[in-house]
Motif scaffolding. Structure first.
Motif, PDB file in Angstrom:
ATOM      1  N   ILE A  23       0.850  -1.188   0.000  1.00 29.04           N
ATOM      2  CA  ILE A  23       0.000   0.000   0.000  1.00 29.04           C
ATOM      3  C   ILE A  23       0.891   1.244   0.000  1.00 29.04           C
ATOM      4  O   ILE A  23       1.695   1.444   0.918  1.00 29.04           O
ATOM      5  N   TYR A  24       0.774   2.043  -1.046  1.00 24.67           N
ATOM      6  CA  TYR A  24       1.534   3.285  -1.147  1.00 24.67           C
ATOM      7  C   TYR A  24       0.644   4.425  -0.639  1.00 24.67           C
ATOM      8  O   TYR A  24      -0.066   5.078  -1.407  1.00 24.67           O
ATOM      9  N   ARG A  25       0.712   4.667   0.662  1.00 21.85           N
ATOM     10  CA  ARG A  25      -0.227   5.606   1.287  1.00 21.85           C
ATOM     11  C   ARG A  25      -0.125   7.002   0.697  1.00 21.85           C
ATOM     12  O   ARG A  25      -1.130   7.731   0.638  1.00 21.85           O
ATOM     13  N   ASP A  26       1.089   7.396   0.253  1.00 23.81           N
ATOM     14  CA  ASP A  26       1.244   8.751  -0.279  1.00 23.81           C
ATOM     15  C   ASP A  26       0.593   8.934  -1.643  1.00 23.81           C
ATOM     16  O   ASP A  26       0.516  10.052  -2.156  1.00 23.81           O
ATOM     17  N   HIS A  27       0.098   7.836  -2.251  1.00 23.20           N
ATOM     18  CA  HIS A  27      -0.634   7.960  -3.520  1.00 23.20           C
ATOM     19  C   HIS A  27      -2.049   8.499  -3.315  1.00 23.20           C
ATOM     20  O   HIS A  27      -2.694   8.916  -4.273  1.00 23.20           O
ATOM     21  N   TYR A  28      -2.520   8.456  -2.071  1.00 19.82           N
ATOM     22  CA  TYR A  28      -3.950   8.660  -1.823  1.00 19.82           C
ATOM     23  C   TYR A  28      -4.194   9.943  -1.039  1.00 19.82           C
ATOM     24  O   TYR A  28      -3.525  10.224  -0.046  1.00 19.82           O
ATOM     25  N   LYS A  29      -5.192  10.688  -1.495  1.00 21.23           N
ATOM     26  CA  LYS A  29      -5.487  11.955  -0.838  1.00 21.23           C
ATOM     27  C   LYS A  29      -6.969  12.283  -1.008  1.00 21.23           C
ATOM     28  O   LYS A  29      -7.640  11.761  -1.895  1.00 21.23           O
ATOM     29  N   GLY A  30      -7.432  13.174  -0.140  1.00 17.36           N
ATOM     30  CA  GLY A  30      -8.819  13.621  -0.224  1.00 17.36           C
ATOM     31  C   GLY A  30      -9.650  13.093   0.929  1.00 17.36           C
ATOM     32  O   GLY A  30      -9.149  12.452   1.860  1.00 17.36           O
ATOM     33  N   ASP A  31     -10.936  13.370   0.859  1.00 18.25           N
ATOM     34  CA  ASP A  31     -11.889  12.984   1.905  1.00 18.25           C
ATOM     35  C   ASP A  31     -13.148  12.454   1.223  1.00 18.25           C
ATOM     36  O   ASP A  31     -13.766  13.158   0.426  1.00 18.25           O
ATOM     37  N   PHE A  32     -13.500  11.220   1.522  1.00 17.76           N
ATOM     38  CA  PHE A  32     -14.665  10.612   0.893  1.00 17.76           C
ATOM     39  C   PHE A  32     -15.995  11.139   1.430  1.00 17.76           C
ATOM     40  O   PHE A  32     -17.041  10.893   0.810  1.00 17.76           O
ATOM     41  N   ALA A  33     -15.954  11.823   2.574  1.00  9.14           N
ATOM     42  CA  ALA A  33     -17.170  12.440   3.122  1.00  9.14           C
ATOM     43  C   ALA A  33     -18.329  11.453   3.201  1.00  9.14           C
ATOM     44  O   ALA A  33     -19.457  11.742   2.822  1.00  9.14           O
ATOM     45  N   GLN A  34     -18.014  10.252   3.693  1.00  5.68           N
ATOM     46  CA  GLN A  34     -19.004   9.192   3.907  1.00  5.68           C
ATOM     47  C   GLN A  34     -19.572   8.582   2.622  1.00  5.68           C
ATOM     48  O   GLN A  34     -20.702   8.078   2.594  1.00  5.68           O
ATOM     49  N   THR A  35     -18.814   8.620   1.556  1.00  2.00           N
ATOM     50  CA  THR A  35     -19.193   7.874   0.354  1.00  2.00           C
ATOM     51  C   THR A  35     -19.375   6.404   0.717  1.00  2.00           C
ATOM     52  O   THR A  35     -18.484   5.790   1.301  1.00  2.00           O
ATOM     53  N   PRO A  36     -20.520   5.799   0.375  1.00  5.09           N
ATOM     54  CA  PRO A  36     -20.712   4.377   0.678  1.00  5.09           C
ATOM     55  C   PRO A  36     -19.923   3.498  -0.295  1.00  5.09           C
ATOM     56  O   PRO A  36     -19.955   3.713  -1.508  1.00  5.09           O
ATOM     57  N   VAL A  37     -19.198   2.527   0.253  1.00  5.86           N
ATOM     58  CA  VAL A  37     -18.380   1.609  -0.537  1.00  5.86           C
ATOM     59  C   VAL A  37     -18.688   0.183  -0.104  1.00  5.86           C
ATOM     60  O   VAL A  37     -18.692  -0.116   1.094  1.00  5.86           O
ATOM     61  N   PHE A  38     -18.950  -0.683  -1.071  1.00  6.81           N
ATOM     62  CA  PHE A  38     -19.100  -2.111  -0.783  1.00  6.81           C
ATOM     63  C   PHE A  38     -17.987  -2.880  -1.477  1.00  6.81           C
ATOM     64  O   PHE A  38     -17.762  -2.717  -2.678  1.00  6.81           O
ATOM     65  N   ILE A  39     -17.277  -3.697  -0.703  1.00  5.68           N
ATOM     66  CA  ILE A  39     -16.248  -4.585  -1.246  1.00  5.68           C
ATOM     67  C   ILE A  39     -16.603  -6.013  -0.851  1.00  5.68           C
ATOM     68  O   ILE A  39     -16.685  -6.322   0.340  1.00  5.68           O
ATOM     69  N   GLY A  40     -16.824  -6.854  -1.838  1.00  3.47           N
ATOM     70  CA  GLY A  40     -17.088  -8.265  -1.585  1.00  3.47           C
ATOM     71  C   GLY A  40     -15.983  -9.115  -2.183  1.00  3.47           C
ATOM     72  O   GLY A  40     -15.433  -8.777  -3.232  1.00  3.47           O
ATOM     73  N   THR A  41     -15.636 -10.223  -1.518  1.00  3.25           N
ATOM     74  CA  THR A  41     -14.562 -11.072  -2.026  1.00  3.25           C
ATOM     75  C   THR A  41     -14.682 -12.472  -1.454  1.00  3.25           C
ATOM     76  O   THR A  41     -15.418 -12.709  -0.488  1.00  3.25           O
ATOM     77  N   SER A  42     -13.938 -13.380  -2.044  1.00  2.75           N
ATOM     78  CA  SER A  42     -13.869 -14.755  -1.560  1.00  2.75           C
ATOM     79  C   SER A  42     -12.613 -14.937  -0.711  1.00  2.75           C
ATOM     80  O   SER A  42     -11.601 -14.284  -0.931  1.00  2.75           O
ATOM     81  N   ASP A  43     -12.703 -15.849   0.250  1.00  9.38           N
ATOM     82  CA  ASP A  43     -11.518 -16.287   0.979  1.00  9.38           C
ATOM     83  C   ASP A  43     -11.472 -17.804   0.930  1.00  9.38           C
ATOM     84  O   ASP A  43     -12.336 -18.457   1.510  1.00  9.38           O
ATOM     85  N   PRO A  44     -10.523 -18.374   0.166  1.00 11.15           N
ATOM     86  CA  PRO A  44      -9.469 -17.666  -0.562  1.00 11.15           C
ATOM     87  C   PRO A  44      -9.936 -17.203  -1.938  1.00 11.15           C
ATOM     88  O   PRO A  44     -10.959 -17.653  -2.434  1.00 11.15           O
ATOM     89  N   ASP A  45      -9.146 -16.297  -2.517  1.00 14.41           N
ATOM     90  CA  ASP A  45      -9.312 -15.924  -3.921  1.00 14.41           C
ATOM     91  C   ASP A  45      -7.939 -15.998  -4.568  1.00 14.41           C
ATOM     92  O   ASP A  45      -6.958 -15.450  -4.031  1.00 14.41           O
ATOM     93  N   PHE A  46      -7.869 -16.654  -5.708  1.00 12.31           N
ATOM     94  CA  PHE A  46      -6.584 -16.910  -6.368  1.00 12.31           C
ATOM     95  C   PHE A  46      -5.881 -15.627  -6.773  1.00 12.31           C
ATOM     96  O   PHE A  46      -4.652 -15.544  -6.786  1.00 12.31           O
ATOM     97  N   HIS A  47      -6.655 -14.588  -7.104  1.00 10.18           N
ATOM     98  CA  HIS A  47      -6.066 -13.356  -7.629  1.00 10.18           C
ATOM     99  C   HIS A  47      -5.931 -12.257  -6.575  1.00 10.18           C
ATOM    100  O   HIS A  47      -5.027 -11.428  -6.671  1.00 10.18           O
TER     101      HIS A  47
END
Length: 208
Positions: free
Chosen positions: A135-159
């Motif tokens: 994770i390159y933290r310095d790549h990221y900036k700004g404020d999402f101001a409570q933007t809703p985000v959904f991330i779904g994934t498998s455990d395990p996932d090959f990729h």
């Protein structure tokens, strides 16, 4: 270079309307990702699905050092910048822009929004995480101001290792997003019905 090749569907693009930007996975197509709209509550949305030149947004794994995915990665991010700017000129506010991606497309969507955090309408990442060997933290900036985000994934996932999903969710939460992550045991590299339900409930129908 990613040539400008964007498929549009759904409601027409109009001032103060909503748009869903849909990003396909590696080896897939704009047509394929648009077919998901059948299962999504997007009757009021314009749909925009860019096509990656050669079917891939960047050549290597998303876990490779970023320079190994250049210049394709920067080209893809520049394409999204241009698309967002074009929608703004048509009177669509960023808070009415939504992003959806699967696999490589989910990684690209997450990378773009986190490098350019602001109040978006919402983000749906079906199996993805932030791009890089770390994770390159310095790549990221700004404020999402409570933007809703959904991330779904498998455990395990090959990729996509689940550890990168957790790390991504932590960064987004730090930057003010309202993240819901859901890990499905042995789901495989796919999208399940529960993820579709979560996307509709948490993102596409939020606030309506």
């Amino acid at each position: 270079m990613h040539e400008e090749n964007i498929l549009f569907a759904g409601a027409g693009i109009k001032k103060n309307g909503k748009v869903l930007i849909m990003l396909h996975g590696r080896g897939s197509s704009a047509e394929d990702i648009l077919s998901l709209a059948t299962y999504l509550d997007v009757n009021e949305f314009a749909l925009a699905a860019p096509q990656a030149t050669g079917g891939s947004w960047y050549p290597r794994s998303f876990l490779a050092p970023p320079e190994q995915n250049e210049p394709a990665l920067s080209d893809a991010l520049t394409m999204l910048h241009a698309l967002v700017a074009d929608f703004e000129t048509k009177g669509i506010r960023k808070q009415d822009m939504y992003f959806l991606g699967f696999s490589q497309g989910a990684c690209l969507a997450l990378e773009f929004i986190t490098r350019n955090a602001t109040r978006y309408g919402g983000v749906i990442a079906f199996t993805g995480g932030l791009i890089g060997d770390k994770i390159y933290r310095d790549h990221y900036k700004g404020d999402f101001a409570q933007t809703p985000v959904f991330i779904g994934t498998s455990d395990p996932d090959f990729h996509v290792p689940v550890e990168r999903v957790y790390a991504t969710a932590n960064i987004l939460n730090e930057m003010g997003a309202a993240v819901t992550e859901k890990v499905y045991a042995n789901m495989g590299h796919t999208i399940n019905q529960d993820e579709i339900t979560m996307a509709n409930t948490l993102i596409l129908n939020a606030g309506q």
